[in-house]
Motif scaffolding. Structure first.
Motif, PDB file in Angstrom:
ATOM      1  N   ARG A  49      -1.004  13.635 -13.355  1.00  0.00           N
ATOM      2  CA  ARG A  49      -1.453  14.035 -12.020  1.00  0.00           C
ATOM      3  C   ARG A  49      -2.020  12.812 -11.307  1.00  0.00           C
ATOM      4  NH1 ARG A  49      -2.544  19.616 -10.887  1.00  0.00           N
ATOM      5  NH2 ARG A  49      -1.602  20.932 -12.498  1.00  0.00           N
ATOM      6  N   MET A  50      -1.452  12.500 -10.169  1.00  0.00           N
ATOM      7  CA  MET A  50      -1.875  11.321  -9.419  1.00  0.00           C
ATOM      8  C   MET A  50      -3.304  11.479  -8.916  1.00  0.00           C
ATOM      9  SD  MET A  50      -0.022  11.779  -5.696  1.00  0.00           S
ATOM     10  CE  MET A  50       1.466  12.597  -6.277  1.00  0.00           C
ATOM     11  N   PRO A  51      -4.031  10.372  -8.778  1.00  0.00           N
ATOM     12  CA  PRO A  51      -5.369  10.447  -8.170  1.00  0.00           C
ATOM     13  C   PRO A  51      -5.265  10.685  -6.674  1.00  0.00           C
ATOM     14  CG  PRO A  51      -4.763   8.159  -8.618  1.00  0.00           C
ATOM     15  CD  PRO A  51      -3.677   9.017  -9.221  1.00  0.00           C
ATOM     16  N   TRP A  52      -6.312  11.271  -6.114  1.00  0.00           N
ATOM     17  CA  TRP A  52      -6.474  11.442  -4.664  1.00  0.00           C
ATOM     18  C   TRP A  52      -5.433  12.374  -4.048  1.00  0.00           C
ATOM     19  CZ3 TRP A  52      -5.554   5.881  -5.708  1.00  0.00           C
ATOM     20  CH2 TRP A  52      -6.679   5.273  -6.247  1.00  0.00           C
ATOM     21  N   TRP A  53      -4.854  13.259  -4.836  1.00  0.00           N
ATOM     22  CA  TRP A  53      -3.951  14.254  -4.253  1.00  0.00           C
ATOM     23  C   TRP A  53      -4.800  15.228  -3.448  1.00  0.00           C
ATOM     24  CZ3 TRP A  53      -3.348  19.494  -4.080  1.00  0.00           C
ATOM     25  CH2 TRP A  53      -2.105  19.993  -3.695  1.00  0.00           C
ATOM     26  N   PRO A  54      -4.406  15.673  -2.260  1.00  0.00           N
ATOM     27  CA  PRO A  54      -3.125  15.453  -1.581  1.00  0.00           C
ATOM     28  C   PRO A  54      -3.106  14.258  -0.619  1.00  0.00           C
ATOM     29  CG  PRO A  54      -4.352  17.110  -0.390  1.00  0.00           C
ATOM     30  CD  PRO A  54      -5.238  16.680  -1.543  1.00  0.00           C
ATOM     31  N   VAL A  55      -4.187  13.426  -0.630  1.00  0.00           N
ATOM     32  CA  VAL A  55      -4.237  12.294   0.305  1.00  0.00           C
ATOM     33  C   VAL A  55      -3.088  11.324   0.040  1.00  0.00           C
ATOM     34  CG1 VAL A  55      -5.602  10.307   1.059  1.00  0.00           C
ATOM     35  CG2 VAL A  55      -6.726  12.506   0.606  1.00  0.00           C
ATOM     36  N   VAL A 109       0.847  -1.205   0.000  1.00  0.00           N
ATOM     37  CA  VAL A 109       0.000   0.000   0.000  1.00  0.00           C
ATOM     38  C   VAL A 109       0.878   1.250   0.000  1.00  0.00           C
ATOM     39  CG1 VAL A 109      -1.700   1.320   1.305  1.00  0.00           C
ATOM     40  CG2 VAL A 109      -1.934  -1.166   1.097  1.00  0.00           C
ATOM     41  N   LEU A 110       1.893   1.246   0.872  1.00  0.00           N
ATOM     42  CA  LEU A 110       2.803   2.387   0.922  1.00  0.00           C
ATOM     43  C   LEU A 110       3.575   2.524  -0.385  1.00  0.00           C
ATOM     44  CD1 LEU A 110       4.296   2.284   4.525  1.00  0.00           C
ATOM     45  CD2 LEU A 110       2.615   3.872   3.600  1.00  0.00           C
ATOM     46  N   ALA A 111       4.026   1.393  -0.930  1.00  0.00           N
ATOM     47  CA  ALA A 111       4.778   1.433  -2.186  1.00  0.00           C
ATOM     48  C   ALA A 111       3.920   2.022  -3.303  1.00  0.00           C
ATOM     49  CB  ALA A 111       5.259   0.031  -2.566  1.00  0.00           C
ATOM     50  N   PHE A 112       2.620   1.699  -3.314  1.00  0.00           N
ATOM     51  CA  PHE A 112       1.720   2.256  -4.329  1.00  0.00           C
ATOM     52  C   PHE A 112       1.611   3.770  -4.181  1.00  0.00           C
ATOM     53  CE2 PHE A 112      -2.611   3.231  -5.947  1.00  0.00           C
ATOM     54  CZ  PHE A 112      -2.426   2.824  -7.261  1.00  0.00           C
ATOM     55  N   ALA A 113       1.522   4.234  -2.929  1.00  0.00           N
ATOM     56  CA  ALA A 113       1.482   5.684  -2.702  1.00  0.00           C
ATOM     57  C   ALA A 113       2.794   6.332  -3.138  1.00  0.00           C
ATOM     58  CB  ALA A 113       1.209   5.978  -1.221  1.00  0.00           C
ATOM     59  N   PHE A 114       3.923   5.688  -2.803  1.00  0.00           N
ATOM     60  CA  PHE A 114       5.224   6.216  -3.229  1.00  0.00           C
ATOM     61  C   PHE A 114       5.319   6.251  -4.758  1.00  0.00           C
ATOM     62  CE2 PHE A 114       6.926   4.195   0.874  1.00  0.00           C
ATOM     63  CZ  PHE A 114       6.712   5.356   1.593  1.00  0.00           C
ATOM     64  N   ALA A 115       4.830   5.186  -5.412  1.00  0.00           N
ATOM     65  CA  ALA A 115       4.931   5.106  -6.869  1.00  0.00           C
ATOM     66  C   ALA A 115       4.132   6.220  -7.542  1.00  0.00           C
ATOM     67  CB  ALA A 115       4.449   3.739  -7.352  1.00  0.00           C
ATOM     68  N   LEU A 116       2.959   6.526  -7.007  1.00  0.00           N
ATOM     69  CA  LEU A 116       2.169   7.627  -7.565  1.00  0.00           C
ATOM     70  C   LEU A 116       2.910   8.950  -7.414  1.00  0.00           C
ATOM     71  CD1 LEU A 116      -1.427   6.668  -6.352  1.00  0.00           C
ATOM     72  CD2 LEU A 116      -0.561   6.625  -8.705  1.00  0.00           C
ATOM     73  N   CYS A 117       3.599   9.125  -6.277  1.00  0.00           N
ATOM     74  CA  CYS A 117       4.400  10.338  -6.077  1.00  0.00           C
ATOM     75  C   CYS A 117       5.538  10.396  -7.097  1.00  0.00           C
ATOM     76  CB  CYS A 117       4.959  10.374  -4.660  1.00  0.00           C
ATOM     77  SG  CYS A 117       3.727  10.536  -3.348  1.00  0.00           S
ATOM     78  N   TYR A 118       6.229   9.272  -7.270  1.00  0.00           N
ATOM     79  CA  TYR A 118       7.303   9.210  -8.255  1.00  0.00           C
ATOM     80  C   TYR A 118       6.774   9.499  -9.653  1.00  0.00           C
ATOM     81  CZ  TYR A 118      11.309   7.374  -5.606  1.00  0.00           C
ATOM     82  OH  TYR A 118      12.383   7.226  -4.767  1.00  0.00           O
TER      83      TYR A 118
END
Length: 472
Positions: free
Chosen positions: A413-419, A75-84
């Motif tokens: 643009r990633m989904p659910w920004w800034p969450v 889950v964290l890796a997915f959030a990191f990947a969207l940031c990347y």
């Protein structure tokens, strides 16, 4: 601040305040497809050696709770990947994270990020290579020493890393097919003879004092850091940004596709191992838990085949890591972050291979040296801390980039920004705090402090005066 070119993201030849050329008139060639970039990136993550060499630490920490650690880490890796993905599409560069941090936060944070990523890039080949000898010996029936095998792998990987990147894409891709085949073979073993139901994953157990006890959050959460280390590398696609054909969104695609492949090929065999292990107590206590399952469920020939595949996967991983880290050092030379002679050498592209060959070779010496000075568990623990620091910076940059750099087009643009970046920041911060709080080696904090001091000295001596870096 000056925006990077949409087509290459490369800074063209310019000079720093000392008159040092930022390049030698050649730039990286855009020859990779998204598929090529994914093959190299996933090879650098080396799912097989991550499961066999690094995941055992999570199993020893959390027992069957390692699956939960890996799911939460995913889950964290997915959030990191969207940031990347968003940052790499907006700030396309072979410099990766340090360019993102510099363009969002300024020169000093950018430079400190560069030093942290550079330290990680030196440590990871040694971490992987240090655990390779047992698999080679099991496959061949030999008794080679750990250090001699590790040193040979590291040096050969750096030599191959100088080759044309398209050639290396095919080399790493071929090894990757073998690696995934080995992992699916292991998954088949576990699922074909399960010793417990999937419900056991929701009630994890860990060995303690010769008995199995429920795995608590105190055991599962620290293992998330190990899981993140196993997934780490999906962000390395950003270092291939200037080798990649197509628009900036292709960099984002390479990051996300890489992570999806990694999650599948690591989570599936890990779940199979936990469900198929004849004894959770033996699995949790074993120094080689995956090998234990293969020996119990398979046969000696299968064990040797699997060991050979794992050894090749380690070799493949280091080749891929060397390729991406050579791009990092190339970018730092182009941005004049070193003394004049180093800048010239690191930013030189080989006329035949179209690779930053001197930048690639430069990292061979410290990586090879680490093989002799640290044990695998010490290297792993320290590298996890550094990785979490980098992820924390990436999450903060992804949160701030749309607000601070309104002059830069965000092609993806990633989904659910800034969450999403907030989840990444909270996850990286809490996991880092937990790993440091439970660390058995307080020396890690002193080493990180020493790196910070060294980075500040280097910044004052070189990077602070670089016109190229300030204009980035």
């Amino acid at each position: 601040m000056k925006m990077m070119s949409e087509s290459t993201g490369a800074m063209q030849s310019s000079s720093d305040t000392q008159g040092t050329p930022a390049g030698e008139g050649r730039t990286l060639t855009q020859s990779l497809s998204v598929r090529d970039a994914v093959m190299i990136t996933v090879s650098g993550v080396t799912p097989a050696s991550s499961i066999f060499v690094i995941a055992p630490f999570a199993i020893q920490q959390a027992g069957s709770g390692a699956v939960m650690s890996f799911l939460l880490g995913g889950v964290l890796a997915f959030a990191f990947a969207l940031c990347y993905a968003e940052l790499s599409a907006a700030h396309r560069s072979a410099g990766g994270e340090y360019v993102m941090a510099k363009r969002v936060f300024g020169t000093l944070p950018g430079y400190l990020t560069f030093v942290t990523v550079l330290a990680v890039s030196v440590f990871i080949p040694a971490v992987l290579a240090s655990g390779a000898a047992p698999y080679l010996n099991n496959a061949l029936g030999t008794q080679f020493g750990n250090q001699s095998v590790a040193l040979t792998i590291v040096l050969l990987s750096y030599a191959l890393g100088m080759l044309n990147i398209k050639t290396n894409a095919w080399i790493t891709g071929a090894f990757l097919v073998v690696e995934i085949g080995v992992l699916m073979l292991i998954a088949g073993l576990g699922f074909s003879a399960p010793h417990r139901s999937a419900a056991a994953l929701m009630h994890p157990l860990v060995a303690s004092g010769g008995a199995l006890i429920p795995a608590t959050a105190a055991a599962i959460v620290p293992a998330i850091g190990t899981a993140i280390f196993c997934y780490n590398g999906f962000g390395s696609a950003v270092f291939l940004a200037e080798d990649l054909r197509g628009g900036n969104r292709n960099v984002a695609r390479a990051v996300m596709y890489s992570l999806l492949v990694i999650l599948v090929v690591e989570l599936v065999p890990l779940i199979a191992i936990v469900l198929g292990a004849p004894s959770l107590s033996e699995l949790s206590k074993s120094a080689d838990p995956i090998g234990y399952v293969v020996r119990e469920l398979g046969n000696p020939t299968l064990s040797r085949v699997v060991s050979g595949g794992i050894f090749l996967s380690v070799f493949n991983a280091i080749i891929a890591i060397v390729i991406t880290m050579g791009r990092l050092l190339y970018s730092s030379g182009r941005h004049a972050l070193w003394p004049r002679g180093c800048n010239r050498a690191f930013s030189t592209i080989h006329p035949r291979f179209d690779s930053p060959w001197l930048a690639t070779l430069a990292l061979a010496v410290p990586s090879a040296g680490l093989v002799f000075v640290s044990s695998l568990d010490e290297l792993t623990a320290f590298t996890v801390d550094l990785l979490l620091l980098v992820y924390l910076v990436v999450g903060l940059a992804a949160l701030a980039s749309r607000l601070v750099r309104r002059d830069v087009e965000h092609h993806y643009r990633m989904p659910w920004w800034p969450v999403t970046p907030l989840v990444a920041i909270a996850g990286a911060g809490y996991t880092l705090y937990t790993t440091l709080a439970t660390a058995t080696r307080p020396a890690d904090l002193y080493i990180i402090g020493a790196l910070l001091v060294a980075a500040l000295v280097m910044y004052a001596a070189c990077a602070r005066r670089s016109e190229t870096f300030r204009a980035l």
